[in-house]
Scaffold this motif. Structure first.
Motif, short mmCIF file in Angstrom:
data_model
loop_
_atom_site.label_atom_id
_atom_site.label_comp_id
_atom_site.label_asym_id
_atom_site.label_seq_id
_atom_site.Cartn_x
_atom_site.Cartn_y
_atom_site.Cartn_z
N CYS A 231 0.89 -1.21 -0.13
CA CYS A 231 -0.08 0.28 -0.21
C CYS A 231 1.17 1.30 -0.05
CB CYS A 231 -1.09 -0.17 1.18
SG CYS A 231 -2.42 -1.08 1.31
N ASN A 232 1.94 1.21 0.08
CA ASN A 232 3.11 2.36 -0.03
C ASN A 232 3.05 2.98 0.57
OD1 ASN A 232 4.15 1.52 -2.65
ND2 ASN A 232 2.63 3.02 -3.56
N LYS A 233 3.09 2.42 1.80
CA LYS A 233 2.12 3.21 3.35
C LYS A 233 3.88 3.21 3.81
CE LYS A 233 -1.95 2.27 5.13
NZ LYS A 233 -2.92 3.26 5.15
N LYS A 234 3.49 4.53 4.61
CA LYS A 234 5.64 5.86 5.45
C LYS A 234 5.04 4.38 6.87
CE LYS A 234 5.61 7.25 0.73
NZ LYS A 234 5.04 7.40 0.91
N THR A 235 5.95 3.43 7.07
CA THR A 235 6.00 3.55 8.11
C THR A 235 7.10 3.79 9.12
OG1 THR A 235 7.40 1.27 7.56
CG2 THR A 235 4.33 1.05 7.31
N TYR A 236 7.25 3.59 10.00
CA TYR A 236 8.60 3.83 10.68
C TYR A 236 9.72 2.78 10.10
CZ TYR A 236 12.27 4.30 14.32
OH TYR A 236 12.95 4.54 15.34
N LEU A 237 9.15 1.46 9.01
CA LEU A 237 10.73 0.98 9.03
C LEU A 237 10.77 1.49 7.43
CD1 LEU A 237 8.81 -1.49 10.82
CD2 LEU A 237 9.94 -2.98 9.21
N LEU A 238 10.15 2.00 6.86
CA LEU A 238 10.59 2.64 5.82
C LEU A 238 10.98 3.90 5.36
CD1 LEU A 238 10.50 2.68 2.47
CD2 LEU A 238 8.25 3.44 2.21
N ASN A 240 13.36 4.96 7.77
CA ASN A 240 14.74 4.81 8.60
C ASN A 240 15.11 4.12 7.93
OD1 ASN A 240 14.93 5.72 11.90
ND2 ASN A 240 13.26 5.04 11.22
N ALA A 241 14.51 3.22 6.96
CA ALA A 241 15.50 2.66 5.31
C ALA A 241 15.42 4.27 4.45
CB ALA A 241 14.21 1.24 4.96
N LEU A 253 14.05 1.29 -3.20
CA LEU A 253 12.68 1.86 -2.75
C LEU A 253 12.03 2.68 -4.02
CD1 LEU A 253 14.57 2.40 0.56
CD2 LEU A 253 12.99 0.33 0.19
N LYS A 254 12.78 3.86 -3.85
CA LYS A 254 12.17 4.42 -4.73
C LYS A 254 11.60 4.01 -5.53
CE LYS A 254 14.60 9.16 -3.71
NZ LYS A 254 15.29 10.47 -3.97
N ARG A 255 12.37 3.08 -6.65
CA ARG A 255 11.39 2.73 -7.63
C ARG A 255 10.09 2.31 -7.68
NH1 ARG A 255 14.92 -0.34 -9.30
NH2 ARG A 255 14.19 -2.17 -8.05
N ASN A 280 19.72 -2.95 9.47
CA ASN A 280 19.32 -3.37 10.44
C ASN A 280 18.08 -2.58 10.80
OD1 ASN A 280 19.95 -5.25 12.35
ND2 ASN A 280 21.39 -4.39 13.94
N ILE A 281 16.82 -2.09 10.00
CA ILE A 281 15.68 -1.39 10.86
C ILE A 281 14.79 -2.43 11.56
CG2 ILE A 281 13.67 -1.17 9.01
CD1 ILE A 281 16.27 0.28 8.71
#
Length: 325
Positions: A231-238, A240-241, A253-255, A280-281
């Motif tokens: 869903c392309n959610k902006k989570t804490y993991l993404l 920080n990645a 990631l951008k692709r 190491n996310i």
């Protein structure tokens, strides 16, 4: 005092006794279906525990606690529709089993029913709890709107994300715990501390949810693994990645996040998860979960309650942040 397991049984029995027998039944069947899917019943459980801490009977807060649970399930019903999620608690979501219009209208009926239950809060507590709940409900809408807008942005900061999940998730647990304390006749300062505890536990809970969405087991978690990635959610993991990625990882990631998921879903989930692993996310997220859990426990220890009465709340809090579902 009841045990945590006893409180959960009290809530589950009470949920099962709720009646939605109006006409047409096509409006109410999705509500009964949603509530019958189970769930952790965390919010009403913590509300009853907060009430009991101050010497009141837990069941004194049961009816408004049921209102909080019905409201929570209403938000999930609409959230699933907005996310086009297929599975909730290992069962088809309402908009999939019925249709989008049914999910909207039955969800609206759940919201109204929640207000009806909360309106039965014993006097004189209603005058404090109804405005608190109304403000909380509005904040959850604000959080959901931020969540949707973040899907269209590539520059969401960590602070923005934490504020979004505070609104979307944490404030309801905070509201439940403060409401329970109020009904338990806690002093105002104690009720405010309870709100802070609930808010920090809610932040830890949502970060754990983010983590399980990537690293959980679907049968245990009850939702499709990788759903936030698809869903392309902006989570804490993404977030920080994106911050830690090298040039090649950032391009990948951008692709994947620059276009809708029209291709191989498994490929997208695997590629993004591989970057999380390399950076190491998972450990970074676990450390943040512990941070908010420790803040909650620090505030809990400041409560003016006998230590032995706090043990059940400590134990339930540990379970909350260590859960796998």
């Amino acid at each position: 005092m009841y045990s945590f397991e006893q409180i959960l049984r009290i809530i589950e029995d009470a949920v099962n006794r709720l009646t939605f027998d109006g006409q047409p039944q096509s409006l109410f069947e999705p509500i009964k279906y949603t509530l019958s899917c189970g769930g952790k019943r965390i919010r009403p459980a913590f509300m009853l525990m907060a009430c009991e801490l101050y010497g009141a009977l837990a069941v004194k807060a049961l009816t408004p606690a049921l209102g909080m649970e019905v409201f929570h399930n209403f938000t999930l019903l609409h959230d699933d529709l907005m996310d086009q999620a297929d599975v909730r608690r290992n069962r088809p979501t309402v908009h999939l089993k019925w249709d989008a219009n049914t999910a909207i209208l039955s969800g609206d009926a759940m919201l109204i029913s929640a207000y009806g239950l909360i309106g039965k809060t014993p006097e004189p507590y209603l005058a404090k709890i109804l405005p608190l709940f109304t403000q909380t409900a509005l904040e959850i809408c604000e959080g959901q709107q931020f969540d949707m807008e973040f899907e269209l942005r590539n520059n969401v900061s960590e602070d923005e994300y934490i504020e979004m999940i505070r609104l979307k998730t944490a404030v309801l647990l905070a509201c439940c715990m403060k409401s329970g304390a109020i009904i338990g006749d806690a002093p105002e300062a104690e009720a405010e501390k309870m709100y802070v505890i609930g808010q920090n536990l809610g932040l830890a809970f949502q970060l754990q949810d983010d983590l399980l969405d990537v690293y959980g087991d679907q049968q245990t978690f009850g939702k499709k693994i990788g759903g936030d990635i698809l869903c392309n959610k902006k989570t804490y993991l993404l977030i920080n990645a994106l911050k830690l990625a090298d040039k090649e990882q950032l391009a990948t990631l951008k692709r994947y996040y620059g276009t809708a998921t029209n291709g191989d879903e498994k490929e997208k989930i695997a590629a993004v998860t591989a970057i999380y692993d390399a950076l190491n996310i998972r450990k970074l997220t676990e450390e943040r979960i512990i941070h908010y859990y420790n803040k909650a426990m620090s505030e809990l220890e400041r409560l003016n309650v006998a230590d032995e009465r706090l043990e059940m709340l400590r134990d339930a809090s540990r379970r909350l942040v260590q859960r796998q579902s």
